[in-house]
Design a protein around this motif. Structure first.
Motif, PDB file in Angstrom:
ATOM      1  N   PRO A  19      42.936 -24.441  -4.017  1.00 29.29           N
ATOM      2  CA  PRO A  19      42.681 -23.894  -2.685  1.00 29.29           C
ATOM      3  C   PRO A  19      41.211 -24.037  -2.312  1.00 29.29           C
ATOM      4  O   PRO A  19      40.343 -24.005  -3.192  1.00 29.29           O
ATOM      5  CB  PRO A  19      43.093 -22.433  -2.811  1.00 29.29           C
ATOM      6  N   TYR A  20      40.935 -24.160  -1.018  1.00 29.59           N
ATOM      7  CA  TYR A  20      39.584 -24.526  -0.599  1.00 29.59           C
ATOM      8  C   TYR A  20      38.630 -23.341  -0.685  1.00 29.59           C
ATOM      9  O   TYR A  20      38.939 -22.216  -0.258  1.00 29.59           O
ATOM     10  CB  TYR A  20      39.596 -25.055   0.833  1.00 29.59           C
ATOM     11  N   ALA A  21      37.477 -23.600  -1.239  1.00 36.96           N
ATOM     12  CA  ALA A  21      36.388 -22.629  -1.280  1.00 36.96           C
ATOM     13  C   ALA A  21      35.084 -23.404  -1.337  1.00 36.96           C
ATOM     14  O   ALA A  21      34.985 -24.416  -2.042  1.00 36.96           O
ATOM     15  CB  ALA A  21      36.513 -21.704  -2.486  1.00 36.96           C
ATOM     16  N   LYS A  22      34.083 -22.945  -0.598  1.00 37.91           N
ATOM     17  CA  LYS A  22      32.781 -23.613  -0.579  1.00 37.91           C
ATOM     18  C   LYS A  22      31.679 -22.569  -0.584  1.00 37.91           C
ATOM     19  O   LYS A  22      31.759 -21.558   0.131  1.00 37.91           O
ATOM     20  CB  LYS A  22      32.646 -24.507   0.652  1.00 37.91           C
ATOM     21  N   LEU A  27      33.503 -19.221  -3.763  1.00 36.94           N
ATOM     22  CA  LEU A  27      33.905 -19.636  -5.107  1.00 36.94           C
ATOM     23  C   LEU A  27      34.067 -18.432  -6.029  1.00 36.94           C
ATOM     24  O   LEU A  27      34.980 -18.387  -6.850  1.00 36.94           O
ATOM     25  CB  LEU A  27      32.886 -20.618  -5.672  1.00 36.94           C
ATOM     26  N   ALA A  28      33.185 -17.435  -5.881  1.00 34.62           N
ATOM     27  CA  ALA A  28      33.317 -16.219  -6.686  1.00 34.62           C
ATOM     28  C   ALA A  28      34.610 -15.488  -6.335  1.00 34.62           C
ATOM     29  O   ALA A  28      35.321 -14.994  -7.220  1.00 34.62           O
ATOM     30  CB  ALA A  28      32.111 -15.316  -6.467  1.00 34.62           C
ATOM     31  N   ALA A  29      34.941 -15.437  -5.064  1.00 34.31           N
ATOM     32  CA  ALA A  29      36.177 -14.780  -4.646  1.00 34.31           C
ATOM     33  C   ALA A  29      37.390 -15.524  -5.195  1.00 34.31           C
ATOM     34  O   ALA A  29      38.397 -14.900  -5.571  1.00 34.31           O
ATOM     35  CB  ALA A  29      36.234 -14.705  -3.121  1.00 34.31           C
ATOM     36  N   LEU A  30      37.302 -16.862  -5.268  1.00 35.84           N
ATOM     37  CA  LEU A  30      38.402 -17.647  -5.804  1.00 35.84           C
ATOM     38  C   LEU A  30      38.663 -17.320  -7.265  1.00 35.84           C
ATOM     39  O   LEU A  30      39.805 -17.358  -7.731  1.00 35.84           O
ATOM     40  CB  LEU A  30      38.079 -19.139  -5.642  1.00 35.84           C
ATOM     41  N   ALA A  31      37.608 -16.980  -8.007  1.00 37.93           N
ATOM     42  CA  ALA A  31      37.739 -16.718  -9.441  1.00 37.93           C
ATOM     43  C   ALA A  31      38.296 -15.335  -9.741  1.00 37.93           C
ATOM     44  O   ALA A  31      38.755 -15.081 -10.860  1.00 37.93           O
ATOM     45  CB  ALA A  31      36.384 -16.883 -10.122  1.00 37.93           C
TER      46      ALA A  31
END
Length: 328
Positions: A19-22, A27-31
């Motif tokens: 899923p897209y994260a930049k 990126l921290a939220a994605l983890a």
């Protein structure tokens, strides 16, 4: 770290595609997620290959995810598997299910950039594994192979460097030997993303190499072509690679797991495992595999039975000597 340790693996403008994260915050939220903790081990990444580019590097790596079961005693705050109330020795738990494969399997495609803090991801994308169509029957190999073309990269057997008695390897040698081993799955499963895998697979070996009953370039091409494959397919996971120098080259071992990643709602499954035993030689085109042997996993007998076993009782499984139906 609330996801920031993961985000700091990327450059300041780094991005994950699906899923897209930049950027650091996304990126921290994605983890972040429900399955966190200092002892959580889920993602196993291996078969890492790297290529230089004018402004950094690109790479590929296989990913498989494992869900580990938590033993009842551990869930209740006890020591869990292997604790004081568990089995008396390791042989009693061989074959016991301790977890399962998830349906997440595939490979990463990366772009790397060198920053003031060191190398970081500039971009990372995950491509789920997808098998291709059933392979067509390969053409029959003529009785007499064509003469070796010494201008072609595959003409390795006629040009490999003469054996020496040197029993040491440079750092460059170790990295060079690691390249065909790490490339094994990429070449065999997908042809480096091209789908046609025969030449890519045979190119990992010297021209007179042997494996699984196949000897020489043409037979190794055929051996690759009869395996399942596809442009995005991943199946062969290799890790724990150790290398030792030997006269004329090097030898090595690595663990193998062949995993059929679930497609169309099917569960993932372990298909084959064990370890490879290899020899390598240095050619004008880099290090190549000279011989390879697959040893199937076989736990030894318990200590009390080991003393009574005869020398012929234990034997390592090997790949069959015929190409038809051979799994590599």
């Amino acid at each position: 770290s609330n996801g920031y340790d993961y985000a700091d693996l990327f450059s300041a403008d780094g991005e994950f595609i699906r899923p897209y994260a930049k950027g650091r915050e996304q990126l921290a939220a994605l983890a972040r997620g429900p399955k966190l903790g200092p002892n959580n081990t889920v993602q196993y990444i291996m078969n890492h290959v790297i290529e230089p580019t004018p402004d950094g590097a690109i790479g590929k790596a296989y990913l498989v995810e494992l869900n580990w079961d938590i033993a009842p005693a551990q869930a209740a705050g006890g020591t869990g598997r292997g604790g004081g109330t568990g089995p008396a020795n390791g042989w009693d738990i061989v074959g016991r299910k301790a977890g399962e494969l998830t349906r997440t399997g595939g490979h990463f495609e990366d772009v790397y950039i060198k920053t003031q803090a060191g190398w970081r991801f500039k971009k990372r994308d995950f491509i789920p594994s997808t098998s291709g169509a059933d392979p067509a029957p390969p053409p029959r190999i003529p009785a007499a192979s064509a003469p070796i073309d010494t201008s072609a990269p595959r003409a390795l057997a006629a040009n490999f460097i003469a054996p020496t008695q040197q029993l040491s390897l440079t750092a460059g040698d170790s990295l060079g030997i690691g390249q065909p081993v790490a490339s094994y799955g990429h070449a065999l499963d997908s042809g480096y993303g091209q789908g046609e895998n025969g030449e890519a697979y045979a190119g990992l070996y010297t021209d007179d190499a042997s494996f699984a009953g196949a000897t020489g370039h043409d037979q190794l091409v055929r051996l690759g072509q009869i395996q399942p494959r596809g442009p995005d397919f991943v199946r062969h996971y290799l890790t724990n690679h150790v290398i030792e120098p030997m006269p004329g080259g090097a030898k090595g071992k690595e663990y193998l797991a062949v995993i059929d990643n679930g497609e169309n709602g099917k569960a993932s499954a372990l298909f084959l495992g064990g370890h490879y035993e290899d020899t390598y030689v240095k050619t004008p085109y880099g290090w190549r595999i000279k011989t390879r042997r697959l040893c199937r996993p076989q736990p030894g007998p318990p200590p009390q039975a080991q003393a009574a076993a005869t020398p012929s009782a234990a034997s390592a499984g090997q790949v069959g000597s015929t190409l038809a139906g051979t799994k590599v």
